[in-house]
Design a protein around this motif. Structure first.
Motif, short mmCIF file in Angstrom:
data_model
loop_
_atom_site.label_atom_id
_atom_site.label_comp_id
_atom_site.label_asym_id
_atom_site.label_seq_id
_atom_site.Cartn_x
_atom_site.Cartn_y
_atom_site.Cartn_z
N THR A 192 74.74 -126.93 -15.73
CA THR A 192 75.52 -126.95 -16.97
C THR A 192 74.92 -127.91 -17.99
O THR A 192 75.25 -127.84 -19.17
CB THR A 192 76.97 -127.37 -16.70
OG1 THR A 192 76.95 -128.63 -16.01
CG2 THR A 192 77.68 -126.35 -15.85
N LEU A 193 74.02 -128.78 -17.53
CA LEU A 193 73.44 -129.77 -18.44
C LEU A 193 71.96 -129.49 -18.69
O LEU A 193 71.15 -130.43 -18.73
CB LEU A 193 73.61 -131.18 -17.86
CG LEU A 193 75.05 -131.72 -17.93
CD1 LEU A 193 75.14 -133.06 -17.23
CD2 LEU A 193 75.52 -131.85 -19.37
N ARG A 194 71.61 -128.23 -18.86
CA ARG A 194 70.22 -127.92 -19.21
C ARG A 194 69.92 -128.45 -20.59
O ARG A 194 70.82 -128.55 -21.44
CB ARG A 194 70.02 -126.41 -19.19
CG ARG A 194 70.06 -125.84 -17.79
CD ARG A 194 69.76 -124.38 -17.78
NE ARG A 194 69.87 -123.85 -16.43
CZ ARG A 194 69.71 -122.58 -16.11
NH1 ARG A 194 69.43 -121.70 -17.04
NH2 ARG A 194 69.80 -122.17 -14.86
N VAL A 195 68.65 -128.75 -20.84
CA VAL A 195 68.27 -129.32 -22.14
C VAL A 195 68.62 -128.32 -23.25
O VAL A 195 68.44 -127.11 -23.08
CB VAL A 195 66.77 -129.68 -22.18
CG1 VAL A 195 66.48 -130.82 -21.24
CG2 VAL A 195 65.90 -128.49 -21.85
N THR A 201 77.88 -127.41 -1.91
CA THR A 201 77.27 -128.33 -2.88
C THR A 201 76.10 -127.67 -3.58
O THR A 201 75.16 -127.19 -2.93
CB THR A 201 76.77 -129.60 -2.15
OG1 THR A 201 77.89 -130.27 -1.57
CG2 THR A 201 76.09 -130.54 -3.14
N ASN A 202 76.17 -127.67 -4.93
CA ASN A 202 75.07 -127.15 -5.75
C ASN A 202 74.34 -128.36 -6.32
O ASN A 202 74.91 -129.13 -7.11
CB ASN A 202 75.62 -126.27 -6.87
CG ASN A 202 74.51 -125.60 -7.65
OD1 ASN A 202 73.36 -125.58 -7.21
ND2 ASN A 202 74.84 -125.07 -8.80
N LEU A 203 73.09 -128.53 -5.90
CA LEU A 203 72.38 -129.75 -6.27
C LEU A 203 72.06 -129.82 -7.77
O LEU A 203 72.26 -130.85 -8.40
CB LEU A 203 71.06 -129.85 -5.48
CG LEU A 203 71.16 -130.27 -4.01
CD1 LEU A 203 69.78 -130.46 -3.42
CD2 LEU A 203 72.00 -131.52 -3.84
N ARG A 204 71.57 -128.72 -8.33
CA ARG A 204 71.12 -128.74 -9.72
C ARG A 204 72.30 -128.84 -10.68
O ARG A 204 73.33 -128.22 -10.48
CB ARG A 204 70.33 -127.48 -10.04
CG ARG A 204 68.95 -127.41 -9.42
CD ARG A 204 68.28 -126.12 -9.86
NE ARG A 204 67.95 -126.19 -11.27
CZ ARG A 204 66.70 -126.42 -11.73
NH1 ARG A 204 65.72 -126.59 -10.89
NH2 ARG A 204 66.47 -126.45 -13.02
N GLU A 205 72.12 -129.61 -11.73
CA GLU A 205 73.12 -129.72 -12.79
C GLU A 205 72.80 -128.66 -13.85
O GLU A 205 72.30 -128.93 -14.93
CB GLU A 205 73.05 -131.12 -13.42
CG GLU A 205 73.52 -132.24 -12.50
CD GLU A 205 75.03 -132.20 -12.30
OE1 GLU A 205 75.46 -132.38 -11.15
OE2 GLU A 205 75.75 -131.98 -13.28
#
Lengths: 176, 272
Positions: A164-167, A158-162
């Motif tokens: 692919t959805l950086r600002v 599991t990769n917690l950070r999203e």
């Protein structure tokens, strides 16, 4: 009396009689050496100088060699008592070594030590035999083991950070 | 009989066709993300044109160059608003599909995201190349100031998605803990195997799970720091978001410890 002979080169009359006064003694280095032609060019001058230096060095080495032959080494005076005592001590030590090897303390095999370059394998610890309980084959326990393994895989994957959805990187600084 | 077979086959065919069409119309996170990538590419092209005409205008200062610059700037600003709209839409869909996020949190964030999407759509529609360059600059600054608040909502939504993942893992761990406790109690009541050490390990696991929950709550609290301060710069907003994510990572790490402890419990049950 012989007629005077004229040296065709020098045009100097050469007397056949020996001179009455002895010729002044010349240095050995020069007197023993054959007459060298006169150096005219700079290269020839340098060459003649080098030859003189070589001749001097050779003579000095010869003189040193003569002197060395006359040098005598000092005599060593060793006390006989000390010599005997040293020999007895060494003998006693050897006897002790033999006694110890015979009656224990020192192994018979000589100590060789590790040979450079030879790697000895790391001794693997022997594990104590694992005794399983009666619950090792229990179905409920097996189900728990399976769920633990499944959860562990999920935790590791599991990769917690999203990420692919950086600002979005857009330009907000608009000016003219 | 033949008629019934024909009717049944026709009905099945229509049902499959309807299902296929329905699937084509489903707009999920994956579709939204692909659209976001496309819209962003379009923005980059518009931005390049804007840079070019801007430099030409600044050099020439002619009416023609000013008109060109005005048109390209308007197009670029519209494209920029489109990027923000599509980005917020993608986050909204991601949040809706994220497991482990409480429904109240989801609905609250969803409505706020919808409001931001409306704002940027409205702003985009008001942009026009008919205005002056100064008007366009003013419009751009208005969007820039508004986006500073929008980005806080973005970070809060992204953290909620991440927190949902940890919640799922913690729930799984709690289920395993509950099942194992029951099994250990059952073994203890039979009295045919020593499970005293297993009991101690289970207590430690419980503490790890509780601490993991505390860390998750702390992360959700830390992200609210975004709203406590005004005029936060972009780098400071990102710093707060990263800090909250770090706390969430600690929560996940505590669950890893709990798993290792659980292996000890199992070991004590299956070995003498």
């Amino acid at each position: 009396m012989k007629p005077e002979e004229i040296n065709p080169v020098q045009n100097v009359p050469v007397s056949s009689q020996e001179p009455s006064q002895p010729i002044a003694e010349m240095p050995n280095t020069i007197q023993n050496n054959p007459v060298e032609p006169v150096a005219t060019t700079p290269q020839e001058q340098i060459k003649s100088q080098l030859n003189h230096v070589q001749e001097n060095a050779t003579q000095i080495a010869h003189d040193l060699g003569e002197k060395a032959k006359n040098v005598k080494a000092p005599k060593l005076k060793i006390n006989k008592g000390i010599l005997i005592a040293g020999g007895v001590l060494i003998g006693f030590l050897l006897l002790m070594v033999v006694m110890l090897s015979m009656f224990g303390g020192i192994p018979n095999n000589p100590i060789t030590g590790p040979i450079v370059g030879q790697i000895s394998p790391t001794p693997t610890p022997t594990q104590a035999p694992v005794i399983t309980s009666t619950y090792a084959d229990d179905e409920e326990v097996k189900a728990i083991i399976e769920s633990v393994n499944e959860l562990e895989n999920k935790l590791n994957s599991t990769n917690l950070r999203e990420d692919t959805l950086r600002v979005p990187n857009v330009d907000w600084d608009i000016k003219f | 009989m033949r008629k019934r077979i024909i009717i049944a086959v026709t009905f099945i065919f229509l049902a499959l066709a309807f299902d296929a069409r329905a699937q084509d119309e489903i707009y999920d996170y994956q579709r939204a993300y692909q659209d976001y990538v496309f819209v962003f590419d379009e923005y980059q092209k518009a931005h390049s044109n804007y840079k070019l005409t801007r430099s030409q205008y600044l050099q020439a200062k002619t009416l023609v160059s000013e008109t060109q610059a005005r048109e390209k700037t308007a197009l670029m600003l519209q494209s920029r608003d489109a990027v923000i709209v599509q980005y917020l839409t993608t986050i909204r869909l991601r949040l809706s599909e994220a497991p482990g996020v409480p429904s109240t949190v989801k609905s609250g964030l969803d409505s706020r995201l919808a409001a931001e999407i409306s704002w940027f759509e409205n702003h985009k529609s008001q942009l026009s190349s008919a205005g002056t360059l100064n008007d366009l600059v003013a419009d751009s600054n208005e969007a820039s100031e508004h986006y500073a608040e929008t980005e806080k909502l973005v970070y809060e939504s992204l953290l909620a998605v991440s927190s949902g993942k940890v919640t799922i893992l913690r729930n799984d761990m709690s289920n395993i803990l509950s099942n194992t406790r029951q099994k250990v109690s059952s073994i203890a009541s039979k009295g045919d195997h020593d499970v005293s050490s297993a009991g101690r390990w289970l207590e430690e696991i419980d503490l790890k799970v509780v601490r993991s929950l505390d860390k998750s709550i702390q992360a959700e609290s830390d992200i609210q720091e975004l709203y406590g301060k005004t005029n936060l710069k972009a780098d400071k907003r990102l710093e707060i978001y990263n800090s909250a994510n770090s706390v969430l990572s600690e929560s996940q790490s505590l669950l890893r410890d709990a798993i290792n402890y659980m292996k000890e419990v199992i070991n004590s049950i299956i070995t003498v």
